[in-house]
Design a protein around this motif. Structure first.
Motif, short mmCIF file in Angstrom:
data_model
loop_
_atom_site.label_atom_id
_atom_site.label_comp_id
_atom_site.label_asym_id
_atom_site.label_seq_id
_atom_site.Cartn_x
_atom_site.Cartn_y
_atom_site.Cartn_z
N ALA A 4 114.04 6.31 133.43
CA ALA A 4 115.31 5.16 132.75
C ALA A 4 115.42 3.85 133.57
CB ALA A 4 116.44 6.06 133.18
N ALA A 8 114.73 0.45 131.49
CA ALA A 8 115.79 -0.59 131.69
C ALA A 8 115.28 -1.98 131.92
CB ALA A 8 116.98 -0.41 132.59
N THR A 9 114.32 -1.90 133.14
CA THR A 9 113.63 -2.97 133.77
C THR A 9 112.65 -3.59 132.54
OG1 THR A 9 113.46 -2.07 135.79
CG2 THR A 9 111.98 -3.92 135.51
N LEU A 12 114.89 -5.38 130.20
CA LEU A 12 115.41 -6.69 130.69
C LEU A 12 114.41 -7.87 130.83
CD1 LEU A 12 118.07 -7.74 131.53
CD2 LEU A 12 117.59 -7.11 133.87
N TYR A 109 123.34 -7.14 129.19
CA TYR A 109 122.19 -7.52 129.88
C TYR A 109 122.61 -7.46 131.51
CZ TYR A 109 120.34 -9.63 125.85
OH TYR A 109 119.84 -9.67 124.41
N LEU A 112 122.50 -3.72 132.49
CA LEU A 112 121.17 -3.26 132.75
C LEU A 112 120.69 -3.72 134.12
CD1 LEU A 112 119.26 -3.88 129.37
CD2 LEU A 112 119.77 -1.69 130.63
N PHE A 115 122.27 -1.80 136.83
CA PHE A 115 121.80 -0.46 136.97
C PHE A 115 120.41 -0.59 137.72
CE2 PHE A 115 118.87 2.55 134.67
CZ PHE A 115 119.30 3.71 135.43
N ILE A 116 119.57 -1.60 137.38
CA ILE A 116 118.49 -1.65 138.15
C ILE A 116 118.62 -1.94 139.43
CG2 ILE A 116 116.26 -3.10 138.27
CD1 ILE A 116 116.67 -3.56 135.08
#
Length: 128
Positions: A4, A8-9, A12, A109, A112, A115-116
């Motif tokens: 995940a 996400a990375t 982005l 964004y 995301l 989260f990262i």
């Protein structure tokens, strides 16, 4: 969780790459005519281009350090920097007419990137 975070990375990084290429190579006057680009009419061409280069650096900083395993801590650091950039973007879009959809998109964004940063500083750190 690791998958995940990579998804996400990658998302982005694609966003950063597209935004960076646009700001670096598309003339400011043309950007100002595009939906969401109205703010560039009030900004200098050099400022817009520098933002583009920052976005290109973010695209590289989100992926390359982890892939080549050189200073992978730069991935979450880049994500934190992206959070700050998105706060500025939300303020800018809000000031230029309260463009709700662009503020909301910047918020996605930002989420995301948060989260990262959380995942790569915490449970799925590259150093663990």
């Amino acid at each position: 969780m690791n998958l995940a975070l990579w998804i996400a990375t990658a998302l982005l990084a694609v966003v950063a790459l597209a935004g960076g290429i646009t700001k670096v190579f598309v003339p400011r006057e043309r950007l100002a005519e595009a939906p969401g680009g109205e703010w560039t009419a009030d900004a200098g061409a050099g400022f817009v281009r520098r933002l583009g280069f920052l976005e290109l650096a973010a695209a590289v900083g989100l992926i390359l350090p982890a892939v080549v395993d050189i200073a992978p801590v730069l991935v979450p650091v880049t994500a934190v920097c992206w959070v700050l950039l998105m706060i500025g973007a939300m303020i800018t879009h809000f000031r230029h007419g309260g463009l709700d959809r662009f503020v909301a998109l910047n918020l996605v964004y930002l989420a995301l990137a948060a989260f990262i940063a959380w995942g790569r500083f915490g449970p799925e750190s590259f150093t663990a």
